[in-house]
Design a protein around this motif. Structure first.
Motif, PDB file in Angstrom:
ATOM      1  N   SER A 166       0.732  -1.307  -0.043  1.00 23.68           N
ATOM      2  CA  SER A 166      -0.080   0.029  -0.012  1.00 23.68           C
ATOM      3  C   SER A 166       0.817   1.257  -0.119  1.00 23.68           C
ATOM      4  O   SER A 166       2.033   1.294   0.343  1.00 23.68           O
ATOM      5  N   VAL A 167       0.353   2.375  -0.323  1.00 24.95           N
ATOM      6  CA  VAL A 167       0.979   4.003  -0.054  1.00 24.95           C
ATOM      7  C   VAL A 167       1.731   3.752   1.146  1.00 24.95           C
ATOM      8  O   VAL A 167       1.012   3.639   2.103  1.00 24.95           O
ATOM      9  N   ASP A 168       2.771   4.355   1.015  1.00 23.56           N
ATOM     10  CA  ASP A 168       3.486   4.833   2.397  1.00 23.56           C
ATOM     11  C   ASP A 168       3.994   3.420   3.211  1.00 23.56           C
ATOM     12  O   ASP A 168       4.085   3.637   4.563  1.00 23.56           O
ATOM     13  N   PRO A 185       4.407   0.627  -7.890  1.00 19.68           N
ATOM     14  CA  PRO A 185       3.415   1.402  -7.032  1.00 19.68           C
ATOM     15  C   PRO A 185       2.611   0.675  -6.047  1.00 19.68           C
ATOM     16  O   PRO A 185       2.295  -0.288  -6.544  1.00 19.68           O
ATOM     17  N   GLY A 186       2.119   1.676  -5.186  1.00 16.88           N
ATOM     18  CA  GLY A 186       1.173   1.138  -4.340  1.00 16.88           C
ATOM     19  C   GLY A 186      -0.322   1.553  -4.642  1.00 16.88           C
ATOM     20  O   GLY A 186      -1.237   0.995  -3.965  1.00 16.88           O
ATOM     21  N   HIS A 187      -0.365   2.539  -5.214  1.00 17.98           N
ATOM     22  CA  HIS A 187      -1.639   3.133  -5.455  1.00 17.98           C
ATOM     23  C   HIS A 187      -2.746   2.086  -6.344  1.00 17.98           C
ATOM     24  O   HIS A 187      -2.187   1.210  -7.351  1.00 17.98           O
ATOM     25  N   VAL A 188      -4.082   2.011  -5.812  1.00 19.29           N
ATOM     26  CA  VAL A 188      -4.988   1.077  -6.456  1.00 19.29           C
ATOM     27  C   VAL A 188      -5.035   1.483  -8.049  1.00 19.29           C
ATOM     28  O   VAL A 188      -4.990   0.518  -8.769  1.00 19.29           O
ATOM     29  N   GLN A 189      -4.894   2.869  -8.536  1.00 24.33           N
ATOM     30  CA  GLN A 189      -4.951   3.040  -9.847  1.00 24.33           C
ATOM     31  C   GLN A 189      -3.616   2.628 -10.651  1.00 24.33           C
ATOM     32  O   GLN A 189      -3.704   2.695 -11.872  1.00 24.33           O
ATOM     33  N   TYR A 190      -2.648   2.203  -9.844  1.00 23.27           N
ATOM     34  CA  TYR A 190      -1.429   1.821 -10.446  1.00 23.27           C
ATOM     35  C   TYR A 190      -1.068   0.252 -10.445  1.00 23.27           C
ATOM     36  O   TYR A 190      -0.425  -0.335 -10.588  1.00 23.27           O
ATOM     37  N   THR A 191      -2.336  -0.624 -10.223  1.00 22.30           N
ATOM     38  CA  THR A 191      -2.444  -1.839 -10.090  1.00 22.30           C
ATOM     39  C   THR A 191      -1.702  -2.498 -11.328  1.00 22.30           C
ATOM     40  O   THR A 191      -0.994  -3.556 -11.552  1.00 22.30           O
ATOM     41  N   ARG A 192      -2.056  -2.030 -12.536  1.00 20.79           N
ATOM     42  CA  ARG A 192      -1.386  -2.296 -13.806  1.00 20.79           C
ATOM     43  C   ARG A 192       0.216  -2.455 -13.814  1.00 20.79           C
ATOM     44  O   ARG A 192       0.703  -3.075 -14.457  1.00 20.79           O
ATOM     45  N   ASN A 193       0.605  -1.207 -13.022  1.00 19.39           N
ATOM     46  CA  ASN A 193       2.234  -1.302 -13.092  1.00 19.39           C
ATOM     47  C   ASN A 193       2.668  -2.192 -12.150  1.00 19.39           C
ATOM     48  O   ASN A 193       3.414  -2.856 -12.353  1.00 19.39           O
ATOM     49  N   MET A 194       1.724  -2.733 -11.238  1.00 19.62           N
ATOM     50  CA  MET A 194       2.217  -3.676 -10.292  1.00 19.62           C
ATOM     51  C   MET A 194       2.059  -5.258 -11.116  1.00 19.62           C
ATOM     52  O   MET A 194       3.081  -5.969 -11.109  1.00 19.62           O
ATOM     53  N   VAL A 195       1.302  -5.252 -11.992  1.00 18.61           N
ATOM     54  CA  VAL A 195       1.194  -6.395 -12.900  1.00 18.61           C
ATOM     55  C   VAL A 195       2.294  -6.708 -13.829  1.00 18.61           C
ATOM     56  O   VAL A 195       3.048  -7.506 -14.142  1.00 18.61           O
ATOM     57  N   THR A 196       2.601  -5.296 -14.264  1.00 20.27           N
ATOM     58  CA  THR A 196       3.986  -5.347 -15.123  1.00 20.27           C
ATOM     59  C   THR A 196       5.088  -5.798 -14.431  1.00 20.27           C
ATOM     60  O   THR A 196       5.964  -6.752 -15.002  1.00 20.27           O
ATOM     61  N   ASN A 198      -0.989  -0.831  10.702  1.00 23.95           N
ATOM     62  CA  ASN A 198      -2.322  -1.165   9.910  1.00 23.95           C
ATOM     63  C   ASN A 198      -2.795  -2.262   9.437  1.00 23.95           C
ATOM     64  O   ASN A 198      -3.812  -2.760   9.563  1.00 23.95           O
ATOM     65  N   GLY A 199      -1.797  -3.191   9.633  1.00 26.11           N
ATOM     66  CA  GLY A 199      -1.818  -4.675   9.468  1.00 26.11           C
ATOM     67  C   GLY A 199      -2.300  -4.945   7.955  1.00 26.11           C
ATOM     68  O   GLY A 199      -2.155  -4.128   7.026  1.00 26.11           O
ATOM     69  N   VAL A 200      -3.102  -6.104   7.559  1.00 21.52           N
ATOM     70  CA  VAL A 200      -3.434  -6.374   6.342  1.00 21.52           C
ATOM     71  C   VAL A 200      -4.557  -5.560   5.840  1.00 21.52           C
ATOM     72  O   VAL A 200      -5.631  -5.477   6.551  1.00 21.52           O
ATOM     73  N   VAL A 201      -4.413  -4.794   4.759  1.00 21.32           N
ATOM     74  CA  VAL A 201      -5.449  -3.934   4.148  1.00 21.32           C
ATOM     75  C   VAL A 201      -5.868  -4.512   2.814  1.00 21.32           C
ATOM     76  O   VAL A 201      -5.178  -5.322   2.231  1.00 21.32           O
ATOM     77  N   GLU A 202      -6.701  -3.907   2.188  1.00 21.07           N
ATOM     78  CA  GLU A 202      -7.397  -4.334   1.002  1.00 21.07           C
ATOM     79  C   GLU A 202      -6.340  -4.318   0.120  1.00 21.07           C
ATOM     80  O   GLU A 202      -6.189  -5.409  -0.832  1.00 21.07           O
ATOM     81  N   GLN A 203      -5.408  -3.513  -0.023  1.00 23.17           N
ATOM     82  CA  GLN A 203      -4.512  -3.266  -1.085  1.00 23.17           C
ATOM     83  C   GLN A 203      -3.615  -4.672  -0.844  1.00 23.17           C
ATOM     84  O   GLN A 203      -2.919  -5.066  -1.729  1.00 23.17           O
ATOM     85  N   THR A 204      -3.180  -4.930   0.313  1.00 27.69           N
ATOM     86  CA  THR A 204      -2.305  -6.037   0.672  1.00 27.69           C
ATOM     87  C   THR A 204      -2.778  -7.493   0.087  1.00 27.69           C
ATOM     88  O   THR A 204      -2.107  -8.171  -0.570  1.00 27.69           O
ATOM     89  N   ARG A 205      -4.323  -7.466   0.196  1.00 24.26           N
ATOM     90  CA  ARG A 205      -4.704  -8.582  -0.451  1.00 24.26           C
ATOM     91  C   ARG A 205      -4.984  -8.708  -1.933  1.00 24.26           C
ATOM     92  O   ARG A 205      -4.970  -9.572  -2.625  1.00 24.26           O
TER      93      ARG A 205
END
Length: 451
Positions: free
Chosen positions: A16-18, A94-105, A121-128
């Motif tokens: 996730s971000v930060d 990147p960690g932002h949701v809108q950059y998920t495609r970059n994570m896939v790359t 914060n523990g496990v959050v939505e972006q972690t999953r």
């Protein structure tokens, strides 16, 4: 096989971000002494200009001006470094949701993914989300790096709770005991408590967490077994270029150059050329200007065949006894990476290894919600960062392996034929749900698209 193949590890970071991904990468580079003096000086100068007393190691990867100004990672940053035990290619995503495609790359070619979690914060939505993407892309190994342990007083209970929750979620992903460089589910994830800012358990063990007896991040990266024996996989050789030098010394030379995608090829092997189905025998293999008797993935070589068969760029040379079937109906899970949506009836180009063919999107049965892994049936289309299931009809037959069997020959790209923009990254062989909606017939009034 060449033991040198085990000396290179490709890995990606996600979180996730930060959560501290760029700081972790910077700490890895700094503490492993992989940062040049002028690079460190530039980071120290930039850190002082931002009012920081200590060097901001995140700046070693966040190189874009927008990234530095916003304090976030936007694009995938690739870094290369080495230790005495192994060489590394690192993709900081990147960690932002809108950059998920970059994570896939970044994760598409990774053999290991480091998923960061903020201990507060523990496990959050972006972690999953990132864990699901890693499982979907069949990344062989995952490191759960529970970061910022210094901000929770290095409590073992905090780490244990996060590791237990993440492991339970990983189990729900159904990670199989896959081959081809994969790992069984019980060894898929390794949890490590760290503080990237302070350097705890990144390169050197932490004195503040003496309750942890596992490896540091770097130690795990140096020792994790991720390279499988290529002889265990069927050989796949996408032809990239036909070589006809026509010299006085070799007037009849005809070679087929490319990179072996998987498996092993030997002189004398009976092979089939796909999609034509013509058969021949490997007469010779040239590697680095020398004739060899055997070659294996991922070597780049030139094959010479015993028969004068029609072979061109985009053809796939495979063992005659282990040839995949060809098809014009491709069913796959895809991640849509373009800003423009993917819709039923859309005309695209499908690029598989070195072969590019015309295609039409015939059906989009569902879109996947990565937060709870639920399927949303028959969406209007796939938007940027969406992951869904599609069916594509191609103008020419393709020899695709299931992505579960080969990440290289089971993957493809969908490309906009108008401007060459990459639209979608696909993973072939996804099973469709029962009772899917009828196939929407795409219009085919343009010449060359009626198939």
């Amino acid at each position: 096989m060449d033991s040198g193949a085990t000396s290179l590890l490709r890995f990606a970071t996600a979180g996730s971000v930060d959560d501290g991904k760029s700081t972790l990468v910077g700490r890895l580079l700094h503490d492993s002494k992989s940062v040049l003096a002028d690079q460190l000086e530039a980071v120290e100068h930039a850190s002082r200009n931002r009012g920081k007393d200590a060097p901001d190691l995140a700046l070693l990867t966040d190189g874009l001006r927008a990234e530095r100004e916003q304090g976030i990672t936007i694009d995938v940053a690739y870094r290369y470094f080495a230790t005495p035990r192994r060489r590394f290619i690192l993709a900081d995503t990147p960690g932002h949701v809108q950059y998920t495609r970059n994570m896939v790359t970044g994760a598409s070619t990774a053999e290991l993914a480091v998923v960061l979690v903020d201990a507060r914060n523990g496990v959050v939505e972006q972690t999953r989300r990132h864990a699901a993407v890693a499982a979907l892309l069949r990344v062989p190994h995952v490191v759960l790096a529970v970061n910022k342990m210094d901000l929770v007083d290095y409590q073992e209970s905090v780490f244990a709770a996060i590791a237990e929750e993440f492991t339970a979620y990983a189990g729900s992903l159904g990670v199989p005991g896959w081959g081809s460089g994969g790992a069984p589910q019980d060894t898929w994830c390794t949890a490590i408590p760290i503080s990237a800012l302070a350097g705890d358990n990144v390169v050197t063990p932490s004195a503040a967490m003496d309750w942890y007896g596992g490896p540091t991040v770097l130690e795990h990266l140096e020792t994790v077994p991720v390279v499988a024996d290529p002889s265990q996989d069927p050989a796949r050789f996408p032809v990239q270029y036909v070589i006809r030098p026509q010299t006085a010394e070799h007037p009849d030379y005809r070679g087929y150059a490319g990179q072996i995608a998987s498996g092993v090829l030997r002189v004398g092997d009976a092979v089939t050329v796909l999609p034509s189905g013509r058969r021949s025998t490997v007469e010779g293999i040239d590697a680095l200007g020398q004739s060899v008797d055997v070659a294996w993935a991922p070597q780049s070589v030139t094959l010479r065949l015993a028969d004068d068969v029609d072979v061109s760029r985009g053809d796939l040379i495979v063992p005659a006894a282990a040839a995949p079937s060809t098809t014009q109906d491709v069913e796959a899970t895809v991640c849509h990476v373009a800003d423009r949506p993917l819709t039923v009836g859309q005309r695209v180009l499908l690029k598989h290894t070195t072969r590019t063919v015309k295609a039409i999107v015939k059906e989009i049965p569902s879109r996947l919600a990565l937060d709870d892994l639920s399927q949303h049936p028959v969406p209007d289309g796939l938007a940027a960062n969406d992951i869904g299931r599609i069916r594509v009809r191609t103008a020419e037959p393709l020899a695709l392996d299931a992505y579960a069997d080969s990440r290289r020959t089971g993957s493809f790209l969908l490309i906009d034929p108008a401007d060459g923009t990459t639209l979608t990254a696909g993973m072939a062989g996804t099973a469709f749900a029962e009772g899917a909606a009828p196939v929407a017939e795409a219009a085919a009034d343009d010449e060359g698209w009626d198939f």
